[in-house]
Design a protein around this motif. Structure first.
Motif, PDB file in Angstrom:
ATOM      1  N   LEU A  14       0.821  -1.210   0.000  1.00 15.88           N
ATOM      2  CA  LEU A  14       0.000   0.000   0.000  1.00 15.88           C
ATOM      3  C   LEU A  14       0.852   1.257   0.000  1.00 15.88           C
ATOM      4  O   LEU A  14       0.618   2.169  -0.787  1.00 15.88           O
ATOM      5  CB  LEU A  14      -0.947   0.000   1.203  1.00 15.88           C
ATOM      6  N   CYS A  15       1.859   1.304   0.845  1.00 13.50           N
ATOM      7  CA  CYS A  15       2.687   2.507   0.950  1.00 13.50           C
ATOM      8  C   CYS A  15       3.408   2.808  -0.357  1.00 13.50           C
ATOM      9  O   CYS A  15       3.463   3.964  -0.794  1.00 13.50           O
ATOM     10  CB  CYS A  15       3.673   2.397   2.101  1.00 13.50           C
ATOM     11  N   ALA A  16       3.953   1.774  -0.981  1.00 15.94           N
ATOM     12  CA  ALA A  16       4.654   1.965  -2.252  1.00 15.94           C
ATOM     13  C   ALA A  16       3.689   2.390  -3.353  1.00 15.94           C
ATOM     14  O   ALA A  16       4.071   3.124  -4.262  1.00 15.94           O
ATOM     15  CB  ALA A  16       5.382   0.689  -2.648  1.00 15.94           C
ATOM     16  N   GLY A  17       2.448   1.972  -3.257  1.00 15.78           N
ATOM     17  CA  GLY A  17       1.442   2.386  -4.227  1.00 15.78           C
ATOM     18  C   GLY A  17       1.026   3.828  -4.037  1.00 15.78           C
ATOM     19  O   GLY A  17       0.793   4.554  -5.006  1.00 15.78           O
ATOM     20  N   VAL A  18       0.942   4.264  -2.785  1.00 12.61           N
ATOM     21  CA  VAL A  18       0.522   5.627  -2.468  1.00 12.61           C
ATOM     22  C   VAL A  18       1.652   6.630  -2.667  1.00 12.61           C
ATOM     23  O   VAL A  18       1.450   7.721  -3.177  1.00 12.61           O
ATOM     24  CB  VAL A  18      -0.009   5.704  -1.013  1.00 12.61           C
ATOM     25  N   CYS A  19       2.856   6.254  -2.265  1.00 11.65           N
ATOM     26  CA  CYS A  19       3.989   7.184  -2.287  1.00 11.65           C
ATOM     27  C   CYS A  19       5.265   6.465  -2.761  1.00 11.65           C
ATOM     28  O   CYS A  19       6.188   6.237  -1.978  1.00 11.65           O
ATOM     29  CB  CYS A  19       4.178   7.785  -0.893  1.00 11.65           C
ATOM     30  N   PRO A  20       5.330   6.130  -4.052  1.00 13.63           N
ATOM     31  CA  PRO A  20       6.485   5.366  -4.559  1.00 13.63           C
ATOM     32  C   PRO A  20       7.798   6.141  -4.544  1.00 13.63           C
ATOM     33  O   PRO A  20       8.867   5.539  -4.645  1.00 13.63           O
ATOM     34  CB  PRO A  20       6.062   5.012  -5.987  1.00 13.63           C
ATOM     35  N   GLU A  21       7.733   7.448  -4.392  1.00 13.52           N
ATOM     36  CA  GLU A  21       8.953   8.252  -4.323  1.00 13.52           C
ATOM     37  C   GLU A  21       9.698   8.030  -3.005  1.00 13.52           C
ATOM     38  O   GLU A  21      10.895   8.282  -2.925  1.00 13.52           O
ATOM     39  CB  GLU A  21       8.627   9.743  -4.468  1.00 13.52           C
ATOM     40  N   PHE A  23       8.633   5.102  -0.632  1.00 12.06           N
ATOM     41  CA  PHE A  23       8.561   3.700  -0.241  1.00 12.06           C
ATOM     42  C   PHE A  23       8.777   2.781  -1.437  1.00 12.06           C
ATOM     43  O   PHE A  23       8.303   3.058  -2.533  1.00 12.06           O
ATOM     44  CB  PHE A  23       7.198   3.388   0.391  1.00 12.06           C
ATOM     45  N   SER A  24       9.477   1.689  -1.192  1.00  7.03           N
ATOM     46  CA  SER A  24       9.681   0.697  -2.237  1.00  7.03           C
ATOM     47  C   SER A  24       9.561  -0.691  -1.621  1.00  7.03           C
ATOM     48  O   SER A  24       9.736  -0.866  -0.414  1.00  7.03           O
ATOM     49  CB  SER A  24      11.061   0.870  -2.876  1.00  7.03           C
ATOM     50  N   MET A  25       9.252  -1.642  -2.477  1.00  2.78           N
ATOM     51  CA  MET A  25       9.185  -3.029  -2.025  1.00  2.78           C
ATOM     52  C   MET A  25      10.531  -3.680  -2.304  1.00  2.78           C
ATOM     53  O   MET A  25      11.039  -3.621  -3.418  1.00  2.78           O
ATOM     54  CB  MET A  25       8.065  -3.774  -2.767  1.00  2.78           C
ATOM     55  N   GLY A  26      11.105  -4.278  -1.277  1.00  2.00           N
ATOM     56  CA  GLY A  26      12.422  -4.894  -1.397  1.00  2.00           C
ATOM     57  C   GLY A  26      12.350  -6.321  -1.902  1.00  2.00           C
ATOM     58  O   GLY A  26      11.271  -6.930  -1.976  1.00  2.00           O
ATOM     59  N   ASP A  27      13.499  -6.862  -2.229  1.00 10.81           N
ATOM     60  CA  ASP A  27      13.599  -8.253  -2.657  1.00 10.81           C
ATOM     61  C   ASP A  27      13.144  -9.217  -1.565  1.00 10.81           C
ATOM     62  O   ASP A  27      12.810 -10.366  -1.848  1.00 10.81           O
ATOM     63  CB  ASP A  27      15.039  -8.591  -3.056  1.00 10.81           C
ATOM     64  N   ASP A  28      13.111  -8.727  -0.328  1.00 14.23           N
ATOM     65  CA  ASP A  28      12.661  -9.545   0.795  1.00 14.23           C
ATOM     66  C   ASP A  28      11.141  -9.595   0.908  1.00 14.23           C
ATOM     67  O   ASP A  28      10.595 -10.270   1.769  1.00 14.23           O
ATOM     68  CB  ASP A  28      13.269  -9.048   2.102  1.00 14.23           C
ATOM     69  N   GLY A  29      10.440  -8.863   0.020  1.00 19.16           N
ATOM     70  CA  GLY A  29       8.982  -8.873   0.026  1.00 19.16           C
ATOM     71  C   GLY A  29       8.361  -7.859   0.963  1.00 19.16           C
ATOM     72  O   GLY A  29       7.141  -7.793   1.078  1.00 19.16           O
ATOM     73  N   GLY A  34      12.473   5.733   3.215  1.00 16.47           N
ATOM     74  CA  GLY A  34      13.613   6.545   2.853  1.00 16.47           C
ATOM     75  C   GLY A  34      13.377   7.984   3.234  1.00 16.47           C
ATOM     76  O   GLY A  34      12.483   8.296   4.020  1.00 16.47           O
ATOM     77  N   GLU A  35      14.170   8.853   2.646  1.00 23.26           N
ATOM     78  CA  GLU A  35      14.037  10.278   2.913  1.00 23.26           C
ATOM     79  C   GLU A  35      12.728  10.801   2.312  1.00 23.26           C
ATOM     80  O   GLU A  35      12.347  10.429   1.212  1.00 23.26           O
ATOM     81  CB  GLU A  35      15.215  11.040   2.321  1.00 23.26           C
ATOM     82  N   VAL A  36      12.050  11.666   3.072  1.00 19.01           N
ATOM     83  CA  VAL A  36      10.786  12.249   2.641  1.00 19.01           C
ATOM     84  C   VAL A  36      11.019  13.715   2.289  1.00 19.01           C
ATOM     85  O   VAL A  36      11.213  14.545   3.179  1.00 19.01           O
ATOM     86  CB  VAL A  36       9.711  12.154   3.749  1.00 19.01           C
ATOM     87  N   PRO A  37      11.005  14.053   0.998  1.00 20.74           N
ATOM     88  CA  PRO A  37      11.126  15.463   0.616  1.00 20.74           C
ATOM     89  C   PRO A  37       9.926  16.252   1.155  1.00 20.74           C
ATOM     90  O   PRO A  37       8.819  15.714   1.275  1.00 20.74           O
ATOM     91  CB  PRO A  37      11.103  15.432  -0.911  1.00 20.74           C
ATOM     92  N   ALA A  38      10.139  17.500   1.475  1.00 24.53           N
ATOM     93  CA  ALA A  38       9.083  18.334   2.067  1.00 24.53           C
ATOM     94  C   ALA A  38       7.810  18.329   1.232  1.00 24.53           C
ATOM     95  O   ALA A  38       6.702  18.277   1.778  1.00 24.53           O
ATOM     96  CB  ALA A  38       9.591  19.760   2.255  1.00 24.53           C
ATOM     97  N   GLU A  39       7.957  18.331  -0.084  1.00 20.37           N
ATOM     98  CA  GLU A  39       6.773  18.398  -0.949  1.00 20.37           C
ATOM     99  C   GLU A  39       5.984  17.088  -0.979  1.00 20.37           C
ATOM    100  O   GLU A  39       4.854  17.051  -1.463  1.00 20.37           O
ATOM    101  CB  GLU A  39       7.149  18.822  -2.373  1.00 20.37           C
ATOM    102  N   ALA A  44       3.361  10.965   2.119  1.00 20.68           N
ATOM    103  CA  ALA A  44       3.987   9.991   3.014  1.00 20.68           C
ATOM    104  C   ALA A  44       3.124   9.768   4.253  1.00 20.68           C
ATOM    105  O   ALA A  44       2.997   8.634   4.737  1.00 20.68           O
ATOM    106  CB  ALA A  44       5.384  10.453   3.406  1.00 20.68           C
ATOM    107  N   GLN A  45       2.520  10.830   4.759  1.00 26.18           N
ATOM    108  CA  GLN A  45       1.619  10.697   5.910  1.00 26.18           C
ATOM    109  C   GLN A  45       0.386   9.884   5.532  1.00 26.18           C
ATOM    110  O   GLN A  45      -0.099   9.072   6.328  1.00 26.18           O
ATOM    111  CB  GLN A  45       1.221  12.069   6.434  1.00 26.18           C
ATOM    112  N   GLU A  46      -0.110  10.062   4.313  1.00 27.02           N
ATOM    113  CA  GLU A  46      -1.249   9.277   3.839  1.00 27.02           C
ATOM    114  C   GLU A  46      -0.883   7.791   3.800  1.00 27.02           C
ATOM    115  O   GLU A  46      -1.678   6.935   4.204  1.00 27.02           O
ATOM    116  CB  GLU A  46      -1.663   9.761   2.450  1.00 27.02           C
ATOM    117  N   ALA A  47       0.325   7.487   3.322  1.00 20.64           N
ATOM    118  CA  ALA A  47       0.793   6.098   3.295  1.00 20.64           C
ATOM    119  C   ALA A  47       0.907   5.548   4.711  1.00 20.64           C
ATOM    120  O   ALA A  47       0.489   4.413   4.988  1.00 20.64           O
ATOM    121  CB  ALA A  47       2.137   6.008   2.576  1.00 20.64           C
TER     122      ALA A  47
END
Length: 60
Positions: A14-21, A23-29, A34-39, A44-47
Motif C-alpha cells: 500500500l505505501c509503495a502504491g501511495v507514495c512510490p517516491e 517507499f519501495s518493495m524490497g527483494d525480501d517482500g 527513505g528520505e521524505v522530501p518536504a513536498e 507519506a503521511q497518507e501512506a
C-alpha cells in the motif's frame, strides 16, 4: 524527514502504491522507507495512516 518501516510490515504494498517516491518493495517482500522530501510529506503521511499494521514511522 525520514520514513522507516518496522518488523510489523506484511508486504501489502500500500505505501509503495501511495507514495512510490519514498517507499519501495524490497527483494525480501517487505516495504522499505527513505528520505521524505518536504513536498511529499502529505503523501507519506497518507501512506503511514493507511498502513493496515501501523508499520510506518515518520521522524526528523
Amino acid at each position: 524527514m525520514n520514513a522507516t518501516v518496522n518488523e510489523n510490515c506484511i508486504g501489502c504494498g500500500l505505501c509503495a502504491g501511495v507514495c512510490p517516491e519514498v517507499f519501495s518493495m524490497g527483494d525480501d517482500g517487505f516495504a522499505h522507507g527513505g528520505e521524505v522530501p518536504a513536498e511529499l510529506l502529505d503523501t507519506a503521511q497518507e501512506a503511514r495512516d493507511g498502513c493496515p499494521v501501523s508499520a510506518i514511522s515518520l521522524s526528523d
